[in-house]
Motif scaffolding. Structure first.
Motif, mmCIF file in Angstrom:
data_model
loop_
_atom_site.group_PDB
_atom_site.id
_atom_site.type_symbol
_atom_site.label_atom_id
_atom_site.label_comp_id
_atom_site.label_asym_id
_atom_site.label_seq_id
_atom_site.Cartn_x
_atom_site.Cartn_y
_atom_site.Cartn_z
ATOM 1 N N TRP A 1 -51.461 -22.074 13.850
ATOM 2 C CA TRP A 1 -50.581 -23.355 14.146
ATOM 3 C C TRP A 1 -50.077 -23.550 13.484
ATOM 4 N N ARG A 2 -50.139 -23.725 11.734
ATOM 5 C CA ARG A 2 -49.844 -24.265 10.677
ATOM 6 C C ARG A 2 -48.193 -22.848 10.322
ATOM 7 N N GLU A 3 -48.975 -21.923 10.979
ATOM 8 C CA GLU A 3 -47.635 -21.248 11.146
ATOM 9 C C GLU A 3 -46.853 -21.622 12.187
ATOM 10 N N LEU A 4 -47.057 -21.253 12.971
ATOM 11 C CA LEU A 4 -45.782 -22.270 14.238
ATOM 12 C C LEU A 4 -45.125 -23.516 13.688
ATOM 13 N N GLY A 5 -46.294 -24.276 12.802
ATOM 14 C CA GLY A 5 -45.876 -25.950 12.405
ATOM 15 C C GLY A 5 -44.475 -25.143 11.326
ATOM 16 N N GLU A 6 -44.394 -24.717 10.360
ATOM 17 C CA GLU A 6 -43.391 -24.502 9.255
ATOM 18 C C GLU A 6 -42.348 -23.640 9.629
ATOM 19 N N ALA A 7 -43.004 -23.111 11.308
ATOM 20 C CA ALA A 7 -41.355 -22.303 11.492
ATOM 21 C C ALA A 7 -40.572 -23.106 12.509
ATOM 22 N N GLY A 8 -41.329 -24.651 12.822
ATOM 23 C CA GLY A 8 -40.144 -25.987 13.346
ATOM 24 C C GLY A 8 -40.190 -25.946 14.618
ATOM 25 N N PHE A 9 -41.964 -24.710 15.422
ATOM 26 C CA PHE A 9 -42.404 -25.188 16.970
ATOM 27 C C PHE A 9 -42.414 -26.317 17.035
ATOM 28 N N PHE A 10 -43.533 -27.026 16.862
ATOM 29 C CA PHE A 10 -44.152 -28.762 17.231
ATOM 30 C C PHE A 10 -42.997 -29.507 17.125
ATOM 31 N N ARG B 1 -40.460 -14.467 20.212
ATOM 32 C CA ARG B 1 -40.318 -12.711 20.324
ATOM 33 C C ARG B 1 -41.578 -12.570 19.163
ATOM 34 N N GLU B 2 -39.986 -12.468 18.742
ATOM 35 C CA GLU B 2 -40.526 -11.633 16.963
ATOM 36 C C GLU B 2 -42.244 -12.257 16.434
ATOM 37 N N LEU B 3 -41.895 -12.885 16.150
ATOM 38 C CA LEU B 3 -43.623 -13.849 15.185
ATOM 39 C C LEU B 3 -44.442 -14.029 15.965
ATOM 40 N N LEU B 4 -44.626 -14.053 17.249
ATOM 41 C CA LEU B 4 -45.755 -14.215 18.313
ATOM 42 C C LEU B 4 -46.320 -12.738 18.212
ATOM 43 N N ALA B 5 -45.435 -11.682 18.487
ATOM 44 C CA ALA B 5 -45.700 -10.386 18.605
ATOM 45 C C ALA B 5 -46.340 -10.052 17.514
ATOM 46 N N ARG B 6 -46.246 -10.543 16.254
ATOM 47 C CA ARG B 6 -46.386 -10.090 15.031
ATOM 48 C C ARG B 6 -47.707 -10.364 14.966
ATOM 49 N N ARG C 1 -51.177 -8.052 21.389
ATOM 50 C CA ARG C 1 -52.250 -7.818 22.309
ATOM 51 C C ARG C 1 -53.504 -8.053 21.415
ATOM 52 N N GLU C 2 -53.860 -7.482 20.645
ATOM 53 C CA GLU C 2 -55.070 -7.367 19.654
ATOM 54 C C GLU C 2 -55.463 -8.438 19.245
ATOM 55 N N ALA C 3 -54.549 -9.180 19.059
ATOM 56 C CA ALA C 3 -55.196 -10.806 18.785
ATOM 57 C C ALA C 3 -56.153 -11.373 19.645
ATOM 58 N N LEU C 4 -55.348 -11.127 21.173
ATOM 59 C CA LEU C 4 -55.654 -12.110 22.195
ATOM 60 C C LEU C 4 -56.743 -11.432 22.805
ATOM 61 N N ARG C 5 -56.839 -10.096 22.670
ATOM 62 C CA ARG C 5 -57.888 -9.507 23.349
ATOM 63 C C ARG C 5 -59.118 -9.434 22.306
ATOM 64 N N ALA C 6 -59.626 -10.008 21.139
ATOM 65 C CA ALA C 6 -59.846 -10.499 20.000
ATOM 66 C C ALA C 6 -60.216 -11.748 20.282
ATOM 67 N N ALA D 1 -43.964 -19.002 24.556
ATOM 68 C CA ALA D 1 -45.218 -19.024 24.483
ATOM 69 C C ALA D 1 -46.094 -18.264 25.006
ATOM 70 N N GLY D 2 -46.010 -18.792 26.656
ATOM 71 C CA GLY D 2 -46.266 -18.868 27.529
ATOM 72 C C GLY D 2 -46.330 -16.968 28.377
ATOM 73 N N ARG D 3 -45.814 -16.407 27.441
ATOM 74 C CA ARG D 3 -45.662 -15.059 27.906
ATOM 75 C C ARG D 3 -45.992 -14.191 27.120
ATOM 76 N N ALA D 4 -46.629 -14.980 25.342
ATOM 77 C CA ALA D 4 -47.274 -14.450 24.792
ATOM 78 C C ALA D 4 -48.947 -14.749 25.035
ATOM 79 N N LEU D 5 -49.576 -15.882 25.966
ATOM 80 C CA LEU D 5 -50.361 -16.238 26.123
ATOM 81 C C LEU D 5 -50.906 -17.442 24.677
#
Length: 347
Positions: A55-64, A17-22, A26-31, A89-93
């Protein structure tokens, strides 16, 4: 038996949640939503929805690679932990073919590390043949085809499919769609966690089960987020000198959203623990209904402004509509549940 998340699982969810918030607040979503039409590769009507750097940052964090064994370079966790991560991820859209790329980790080069974007024939109700052999007609809809490096369940490269296909207007501004000819059957990788063990219908159906469960987790996260948005608005918006949350009709809407979301959460978490195909089917049905229902009720709480482009509620509703057609539709899931009940009842 305690079915509550462990402290390690809570820490994992908080970290995501912290990673996705950063990185995708919302600013990135709206952009991304407000980017000029046609500025990306996804069908000519939407900007590029997949942020390759993120996407690469998510991969580095082990998401995939959450469910890949540590010996293969993965994190070595299970479905329960993966569901918690996809819920966030669904929460952050978060847009993009998250489920397909996760399922491709270990078989498609670069998928686990986030250096490759992998999509799939997962819109099983849209025509064509979805992953696992869901037979339909009239061609198949593929999300994010123009941004993908590989297509799960197809031996044809994305560029070739793109040339043979045509863009289709998507309800979700961050999910570009293409209609392509029905794919030739191709082998799918064995799902992690031994999910195919004992399955009479083989690895393909088990593969789709995992896809359906992770999609249900995305729906759950979206439903919980629209609940938060509705409650916050009900506390802040005032009419007749008091917050609208003081009015009984609004209270009932918010209470119904909470009950709906908690029921879906229980079903999704239970299915993640058991990995039972019937429970996954039930969780997908409940999560789809909850994501759509909560977004609709959130619109009602917001009133007229909820229908405006500036509010985020419509984005959750449109994404929920689309996800309801991915991996397992309601008809498919209900049919699977019916078969399971009949098999159980038959002596």
């Amino acid at each position: 038996m305690d079915f509550q998340p462990t402290q390690e699982q809570r820490d994992l969810r908080a970290g995501v949640r912290e990673l996705l918030a950063r990185r995708y607040g919302r600013e990135a979503l709206r952009a991304a939503v407000d980017a000029p039409a046609g500025s990306g590769t996804g069908g000519g009507t939407a900007a590029a929805a997949v942020d390759r750097e993120l996407w690469r940052e998510l991969g580095e964090a082990g998401f995939f690679a959450l469910r890949l064994p540590e010996a293969d370079g993965g994190v070595g966790l299970g479905l329960a932990e993966t569901v918690l991560v996809f819920e966030e991820a669904g929460r952050a859209l978060l847009p993009g073919p998250l489920v397909a790329t996760h399922l491709a980790a270990g078989t498609v080069p670069g998928a686990a590390l986030g250096t490759a974007v992998v999509t799939a024939f997962d819109l099983v109700g849209a025509g064509g043949e979805g992953v696992g052999g869901a037979a339909v007609t009239g061609g198949a809809l593929v999300a994010h085809l123009g941004e993908a490096d590989a297509v799960l369940g197809s031996a044809v490269p994305p560029a070739a499919l793109l040339r043979r296909g045509e863009p289709v207007r998507s309800a979700d501004p961050l999910t570009p769609l293409h209609r392509v000819p029905a794919p030739a059957p191709a082998p799918v990788p064995a799902p992690a966690d031994g999910a195919a063990a004992g399955r009479p219908d083989g690895r393909a159906a088990a593969f789709r089960d995992v896809g359906a469960l992770l999609t249900a987790a995305l729906q759950l996260g979206s439903a919980l987020r629209t609940l938060e948005l509705a409650v916050r608005h009900a506390k802040e918006r005032e009419q007749f000198g008091q917050p609208i949350g003081a009015f009984q009709a609004v209270k009932h809407l918010c209470a119904g959203m909470l009950v709906r979301a908690e029921l879906a959460r229980t079903a999704v978490y239970a299915a993640a623990v058991t990995a039972d195909p019937a429970e996954i089917a039930g969780a997908k049905v409940l999560a789809d209904e909850t994501a759509v229902g909560n977004a609709r009720d959130c619109l009602q709480v917001y009133g007229g402004m909820g229908f405006t482009w500036e509010a985020d509620v419509h984005l959750h509703l449109k994404r929920a509509w689309l996800r309801a057609q991915q991996w397992r539709t309601a008809d498919e899931a209900e049919g699977l549940l019916a078969d399971d009940l009949l098999a159980t009842a038959t002596p």
